[in-house]
Design an enzyme around this catalytic site. Structure first.
Site, mmCIF file in Angstrom:
data_model
loop_
_atom_site.group_PDB
_atom_site.id
_atom_site.type_symbol
_atom_site.label_atom_id
_atom_site.label_comp_id
_atom_site.label_asym_id
_atom_site.label_seq_id
_atom_site.Cartn_x
_atom_site.Cartn_y
_atom_site.Cartn_z
ATOM 1 N N GLN A 159 -4.755 -1.708 9.563
ATOM 2 C CA GLN A 159 -4.827 -3.006 8.777
ATOM 3 C C GLN A 159 -5.081 -4.055 9.703
ATOM 4 O O GLN A 159 -4.961 -4.132 10.997
ATOM 5 C CB GLN A 159 -3.055 -3.341 8.817
ATOM 6 N N LYS A 181 0.783 -1.104 0.079
ATOM 7 C CA LYS A 181 -0.086 -0.044 -0.049
ATOM 8 C C LYS A 181 0.898 1.318 -0.063
ATOM 9 O O LYS A 181 0.705 2.084 -0.544
ATOM 10 C CB LYS A 181 -0.965 -0.053 1.227
ATOM 11 N N ASP A 227 -11.211 2.333 3.773
ATOM 12 C CA ASP A 227 -11.415 0.752 4.015
ATOM 13 C C ASP A 227 -12.777 0.762 3.767
ATOM 14 O O ASP A 227 -13.144 -0.365 3.395
ATOM 15 C CB ASP A 227 -10.711 0.599 5.137
HETATM 16 N N1 GUN Z 1 -6.665 -6.901 5.898
HETATM 17 C C1 GUN Z 1 -6.665 -7.980 4.817
HETATM 18 N N2 GUN Z 1 -7.610 -7.095 3.587
HETATM 19 C C2 GUN Z 1 -7.681 -5.624 4.457
HETATM 20 C C3 GUN Z 1 -8.283 -4.624 3.848
HETATM 21 O O1 GUN Z 1 -8.809 -4.286 2.807
HETATM 22 N N3 GUN Z 1 -8.128 -3.419 4.778
HETATM 23 C C4 GUN Z 1 -7.608 -3.611 5.932
HETATM 24 N N4 GUN Z 1 -7.559 -2.488 6.710
HETATM 25 N N5 GUN Z 1 -6.946 -4.814 6.431
HETATM 26 C C5 GUN Z 1 -7.084 -5.780 5.620
#
Ligand code: GUN
Length: 292
Positions: free
Chosen positions: A97, A53, A120
């Site tokens: 996350q 990211k 998100d």
């Molecule tokens: N863990 C796995 N996929 C995601 C996501 O799309 N966002 C977040 N914050 N954590 C994740």
């Protein structure tokens, strides 16, 4: 039949291309799009995702701040970080996350993120809008990435039978809502761990989105010939033949490529789309600030 590849990497590149001009417009208006990513603990897979990211932000010229907290942080320490980020007017997106360490209440912490910064799309206000069929808010990145990839490949969903395997807050549930929403117009069934005869239900589907987190569970006899299959799974499985001792496996067995019309690869399918949609949500959040 050998399935056509649903190439998430190529689709994500086209989404990112479209973002360049929008990012420049924000900058010209004096707003530098800025994403803050919070990770708690040492889960190696989560660190890999967070690094991807941050790298995407660098590629696009989005500012990113990476906040890494130790595994034994308290919930109130994470709360304080989220509150500080909410109050910081120089940043537009906050991502915590998942998964958080088991001693934390992940949903309660998600609820604290300002809905306008919830890139998100997990805050109840954003998920609530999705339930209402309002698709103009922050949509969860993986399910919206799947939709964008299907659209990009020219796959028509209207009137089709779609099965979503899994009912998670992050993928399965919002995915089902998006597939059934006005404009997409699929007829959706959610298959979960208590579904009777999951295989038979799945084998009726024109479109299958697998998000169960079980390596290669979806075999060819789960899939109708000519179906579209999207593999959301990213599982690490032991593999002594690899130097690192493991390989990545999706939720869908590779033999499905002999039966489906379309199949998304792992890696290179849904993963890059999730990141592209996160970038898009961050730019959208910055654009709202420009418009104020
Ligand atoms: N863990 C796995 N996929 C995601 C996501 O799309 N966002 C977040 N914050 N954590 C994740």
């Amino acid at each position: 039949m050998v399935a056509q590849r649903l190439d998430g990497k190529a689709c994500a590149a086209s989404v990112e291309d479209e973002l360049h001009d929008r990012i420049s417009a924000c900058r010209s208006a004096g707003v530098e799009p800025h994403l803050s990513v919070v990770i708690v603990g040492d889960d190696p897979a989560s660190h890999v995702y967070v690094n991807s990211k941050v790298k995407a932000c660098e590629r696009l010229g989005i500012k990113s701040t990476h906040i890494s907290l130790p595994e034994d942080s308290t919930e109130s320490e994470v709360r304080e970080v989220i509150q500080r980020l909410n109050d910081d007017t120089s940043l537009h997106g906050i991502l915590v996350q998942s998964p958080l360490p088991s001693h934390m209440d992940e949903e309660a912490l998600t609820d604290l993120i300002h809905p306008g910064k919830d890139v998100d799309g997990f805050h109840p206000e954003n998920l609530g809008r999705l339930v209402q069929g309002r698709l103009d808010g922050m949509l969860p990145c993986t399910p919206s990435g799947v939709m964008r990839m299907l659209q990009w490949a020219g796959i028509d969903l209207s009137g089709k039978q779609a099965v979503v395997l899994g009912r998670s807050r992050i993928v399965g549930n919002p995915q089902a809502l998006l597939l059934g929403a006005k404009g997409a117009d699929a007829t959706v069934t959610i298959v979960h761990s208590r579904t009777n005869n999951a295989q038979a239900v799945c084998a009726q589907a024109d479109i299958v989105v697998a998000a169960i987190g079980r390596p290669e569970m979806v075999r060819a006899d789960w899939i109708k010939s000519g179906a579209v299959v999207v593999d959301v799974g990213i599982n690490r499985v032991d593999d002594d033949s690899r130097e690192r001792g493991w390989r990545l496996a999706g939720d869908v067995h590779p033999e499905v490529a002999q039966k489906a019309a379309w199949l998304s690869p792992v890696p290179g399918g849904v993963g890059p789309m999730t990141i592209a949609m996160l970038m898009e949500n961050t730019v959208r959040a910055a654009e709202h600030v420009v418009a104020q």
